[in-house]
Structure formats: structure tokens, C-alpha cells
Enzyme design. Structure first.
Site, PDB file in Angstrom:
ATOM      1  N   ARG A  54       3.120  -0.538  10.673  1.00 31.30           N
ATOM      2  CA  ARG A  54       4.293  -0.526  11.819  1.00 31.30           C
ATOM      3  C   ARG A  54       4.501  -2.171  12.644  1.00 31.30           C
ATOM      4  O   ARG A  54       6.042  -2.272  12.143  1.00 31.30           O
ATOM      5  CB  ARG A  54       3.967   0.317  13.207  1.00 31.30           C
ATOM      6  CG  ARG A  54       3.954   1.555  12.286  1.00 31.30           C
ATOM      7  CD  ARG A  54       3.363   2.668  13.204  1.00 31.30           C
ATOM      8  NE  ARG A  54       1.994   2.505  12.873  1.00 31.30           N
ATOM      9  CZ  ARG A  54       1.164   3.431  13.671  1.00 31.30           C
ATOM     10  NH1 ARG A  54       1.286   4.567  14.271  1.00 31.30           N
ATOM     11  NH2 ARG A  54      -0.406   3.069  13.364  1.00 31.30           N
ATOM     12  N   ASP A 112     -13.391  14.715  -4.387  1.00 27.48           N
ATOM     13  CA  ASP A 112     -13.443  15.813  -5.199  1.00 27.48           C
ATOM     14  C   ASP A 112     -14.813  15.171  -5.770  1.00 27.48           C
ATOM     15  O   ASP A 112     -15.148  14.998  -6.185  1.00 27.48           O
ATOM     16  CB  ASP A 112     -12.024  16.192  -6.235  1.00 27.48           C
ATOM     17  CG  ASP A 112     -11.541  17.341  -5.900  1.00 27.48           C
ATOM     18  OD1 ASP A 112     -12.869  18.279  -6.426  1.00 27.48           O
ATOM     19  OD2 ASP A 112     -10.391  18.010  -5.956  1.00 27.48           O
ATOM     20  N   THR A 151     -11.030   5.987  10.342  1.00 24.75           N
ATOM     21  CA  THR A 151     -11.585   5.525  11.874  1.00 24.75           C
ATOM     22  C   THR A 151     -10.870   6.621  12.953  1.00 24.75           C
ATOM     23  O   THR A 151     -11.324   6.014  14.033  1.00 24.75           O
ATOM     24  CB  THR A 151     -10.225   3.811  11.917  1.00 24.75           C
ATOM     25  OG1 THR A 151      -8.891   4.411  11.313  1.00 24.75           O
ATOM     26  CG2 THR A 151     -10.817   2.874  10.883  1.00 24.75           C
ATOM     27  N   LYS A 155      -6.913   8.042  -1.363  1.00 28.11           N
ATOM     28  CA  LYS A 155      -8.919   8.551  -0.452  1.00 28.11           C
ATOM     29  C   LYS A 155      -9.300  10.021  -1.962  1.00 28.11           C
ATOM     30  O   LYS A 155      -9.727  11.122  -1.031  1.00 28.11           O
ATOM     31  CB  LYS A 155      -8.298   8.974  -0.157  1.00 28.11           C
ATOM     32  CG  LYS A 155      -8.407   7.588   1.466  1.00 28.11           C
ATOM     33  CD  LYS A 155      -8.084   7.720   3.278  1.00 28.11           C
ATOM     34  CE  LYS A 155      -7.794   6.679   3.866  1.00 28.11           C
ATOM     35  NZ  LYS A 155      -6.068   7.223   3.260  1.00 28.11           N
ATOM     36  N   ASP A 176      -3.621   4.504  -2.102  1.00 27.48           N
ATOM     37  CA  ASP A 176      -4.453   4.692  -0.875  1.00 27.48           C
ATOM     38  C   ASP A 176      -4.331   6.357  -0.965  1.00 27.48           C
ATOM     39  O   ASP A 176      -3.185   6.743   0.224  1.00 27.48           O
ATOM     40  CB  ASP A 176      -3.802   4.152   0.302  1.00 27.48           C
ATOM     41  CG  ASP A 176      -4.952   4.645   1.514  1.00 27.48           C
ATOM     42  OD1 ASP A 176      -5.599   4.566   1.591  1.00 27.48           O
ATOM     43  OD2 ASP A 176      -4.194   4.145   2.562  1.00 27.48           O
ATOM     44  N   LYS A 197       1.313  -1.237  -0.143  1.00 26.71           N
ATOM     45  CA  LYS A 197       0.207   0.077  -0.337  1.00 26.71           C
ATOM     46  C   LYS A 197       1.102   0.936   0.281  1.00 26.71           C
ATOM     47  O   LYS A 197       2.057   1.393   0.417  1.00 26.71           O
ATOM     48  CB  LYS A 197      -1.082   0.333   1.338  1.00 26.71           C
ATOM     49  CG  LYS A 197      -1.933   1.679   1.018  1.00 26.71           C
ATOM     50  CD  LYS A 197      -2.536   0.872   2.338  1.00 26.71           C
ATOM     51  CE  LYS A 197      -2.410   1.482   3.616  1.00 26.71           C
ATOM     52  NZ  LYS A 197      -1.949   3.650   3.576  1.00 26.71           N
TER      53      LYS A 197
HETATM   54  O1  C5P Z   1       1.022   1.295  10.988  1.00 25.37           O
HETATM   55  P1  C5P Z   1      -0.624   0.363  11.255  1.00 25.37           P
HETATM   56  O2  C5P Z   1      -0.045  -1.044  10.647  1.00 25.37           O
HETATM   57  O3  C5P Z   1      -1.035   1.204  11.471  1.00 25.37           O
HETATM   58  O4  C5P Z   1      -0.579   1.082   9.395  1.00 25.37           O
HETATM   59  C1  C5P Z   1      -1.737   1.115   8.649  1.00 25.37           C
HETATM   60  C2  C5P Z   1      -2.046   1.581   7.506  1.00 25.37           C
HETATM   61  O5  C5P Z   1      -3.211   2.000   7.320  1.00 25.37           O
HETATM   62  C3  C5P Z   1      -1.564   3.390   7.856  1.00 25.37           C
HETATM   63  O6  C5P Z   1      -0.920   3.166   6.368  1.00 25.37           O
HETATM   64  C4  C5P Z   1      -2.762   4.525   7.512  1.00 25.37           C
HETATM   65  O7  C5P Z   1      -2.561   5.380   7.169  1.00 25.37           O
HETATM   66  C5  C5P Z   1      -4.096   3.415   7.361  1.00 25.37           C
HETATM   67  N1  C5P Z   1      -4.929   3.781   7.048  1.00 25.37           N
HETATM   68  C6  C5P Z   1      -5.714   3.104   8.273  1.00 25.37           C
HETATM   69  N2  C5P Z   1      -6.891   3.176   8.762  1.00 25.37           N
HETATM   70  C7  C5P Z   1      -7.461   3.935   7.727  1.00 25.37           C
HETATM   71  C8  C5P Z   1      -7.627   3.802   6.921  1.00 25.37           C
HETATM   72  C9  C5P Z   1      -6.214   3.943   6.408  1.00 25.37           C
HETATM   73  O8  C5P Z   1      -5.057   3.214   9.776  1.00 25.37           O
HETATM   74  N3  C5P Z   1      -8.893   4.084   8.347  1.00 25.37           N
END
Ligand code: C5P
Length: 234
Positions: free
Chosen positions: A213, A63, A122, A60, A58, A31
Site C-alpha cells: 500500500r 499440503d 505475522t 504459501k 506468494d 509479488k
Molecule cells: O500493503 P502492505 O505493504 O502491508 O503489503 C504487504 C504485503 O505482504 C501484502 O501482500 C501481504 O499479504 C504480504 N504479507 C504480509 N505479512 C506476511 C506475509 C505476507 O504483510 N507475514
């Protein structure tokens, strides 16, 4: 593991390329979000797609329909496998995104990307939603926007672990649900509050898991990805 998508949330192409090279073969795709894309541009997206990696772009988009259609067509030209928009951009915007992906892919004789929608970020809880003028609960708004997304012909939605079951129930088995917020028992949660393990999210009905992460921050990212795959098989 095909359903595991790794968020390449880093600042440079060199770091992202090194991470993709370490993980290729153990994960289902990568992603690329606004951090890497804004800092480095579309070249790396094209590079990964050209070598056969599945790329979820990603960004998003949100527009007017004509602008989103142009952006989705551009993403299709880059060869991405999945791209997303905000469902709150409305039905006409989502349909324009879907059509642009289909038309651009047909022109190039390639398979169109999956087009999915973000329902409610979220990071927004009920009180944050009410501040911006929504008078429904986050859960109610997610349900409503997931139904709108499906009616507009999109392939699925991004959803937090807590929302998977209700969306699956309402939208049926063929609708894709892409779920971030995945954490194992020993992982630091960071800024994610509503988390679930990878195995539980799949059991609840997720189609794809987005993990950042816990994998890219691990001492051995390949081992961390492998561990998640083993946990899901068990
Ligand atoms: O590091 P982590 O596992 O928290 O990464 C989650 C990824 O998913 C990040 O790139 C974050 O921007 C993305 N994301 C999220 N919640 C959302 C949409 C995307 O955590 N609702």
C-alpha cells in the site's frame, strides 16, 4: 532498487498491469498473492515473467508433499522467480518443494525459482499460537521453523521486521530474508502492527522488502518507490 518487491494487491489484471508498467525499472520485482491469483488466474503471472519481470508468487502452499511438489512444479513452468510454502508443512514437504523446482527447471533448461517458507504468520501473536496448540512464543517458533527451512535446503524465509536480526544470526549471510510490514514515518500502518522503515529493515539484514500500500496506494507510485530507494541509499 533490486531489493524492493511491490505487492500487486489489486483485483484485476488491468490494474495490476498498469501498476507494473508504471513501476518497471524502479523496483526489483512484483509479488502476486492469493487475491489477484484467485481472481484472475495464472495468465498474468506468465505475462510478467515472459517479459522478464521477477515475479514472487506468494501462494504459501501448505499440503501433503506430493501436492505441494506439483504446485511448485506448476509455478516453475509459469516462469516465476520466487515461490513460497508454509514451513509448518514440515521438512518432507519443503524438500519436495525444493526438488520439484529443481527438476522442473532442469527439464526446461531454466533457472529454478527461489523457494522460501513462511515461518509464523505475522498476524499470529503468542495467544493465537497457543489457541492452535503451539506452546512456544512466536519468536521461538520463528527461530525453530527458520532452522528447519534451512535444513530442508530452501533459500530463505518470509519474516517480519522484528524477526530479521535473530534469523540472520542463526541462518547466516546467504539465507534470504523477505520482509513485509515496511512503513515510512508518514505512511498509514493499515493492518500492519510491527513495522519498520525500509532502510532499517535492510540494515537489520533483510534481503528483500515487500511493499504494498505505501507504493500502490500512493498518488504517484513511481515517486513513492523512488523515495524508498533514496532513503535506503542514504
Ligand atoms: O500493503 P502492505 O505493504 O502491508 O503489503 C504487504 C504485503 O505482504 C501484502 O501482500 C501481504 O499479504 C504480504 N504479507 C504480509 N505479512 C506476511 C506475509 C505476507 O504483510 N507475514
Amino acid at each position: 532498487m533490486e531489493q524492493l518487491l511491490v505487492a500487486l494487491d489489486v483485483d484485476t489484471v488491468a490494474e495490476a498491469r498498469a501498476m507494473a508498467d508504471r513501476l518497471r525499472g524502479t523496483v526489483g520485482g512484483f509479488k502476486i498473492g492469493s487475491r489477484l491469483f484467485t481472481g484472475t488466474g495464472p495468465g498474468f503471472v506468465e505475462e510478467l515473467a515472459a517479459r522478464g519481470d521477477r515475479v514472487f508468487l506468494d501462494l504459501k502452499f501448505h499440503d501433503i508433499p506430493n501436492t505441494v511438489a506439483g504446485a511448485v512444479a506448476a509455478a516453475t513452468r509459469l516462469g516465476v522467480w520466487m515461490v513460497n510454502v508454509h514451513a509448518s508443512g514440515g521438512s518432507a514437504m519443503m524438500r519436495a518443494a525444493r526438488e520439484a523446482a529443481g527438476e522442473e527447471a532442469a527439464r526446461r533448461s531454466i533457472r529454478p525459482p527461489l523457494v522460501i517458507a513462511v515461518t509464523v504468520l505475522t498476524s499470529l501473536d503468542d495467544s493465537a499460537l497457543s489457541q492452535i496448540g503451539f506452546n512456544t512464543s512466536a519468536a521461538g517458533q520463528v527461530e525453530r521453523l527458520a532452522a528447519l527451512t534451512q535444513a530442508a535446503g530452501l533459500d530463505g524465509v518470509v519474516a517480519s521486521p522484528q524477526e530479521i536480526a535473530i534469523i540472520r544470526r542463526h541462518c547466516g549471510p546467504r539465507f534470504s530474508i523477505v520482509t513485509p510490514g515496511i512503513r515510512g514515518a508518514g505512511d498509514a500502518k493499515g493492518d500492519q502492527s510491527r513495522t519498520m522503515s525500509a532502510a532499517d529493515a535492510l540494515a537489520a539484514g533483510a534481503s528483500y522488502l515487500v511493499v504494498g500500500r505505501p507504493i500502490i496506494g500512493a498518488d504517484d507510485p513511481r515517486e513513492a518507490a523512488g523515495r524508498i530507494a533514496v532513503e535506503c541509499r542514504a
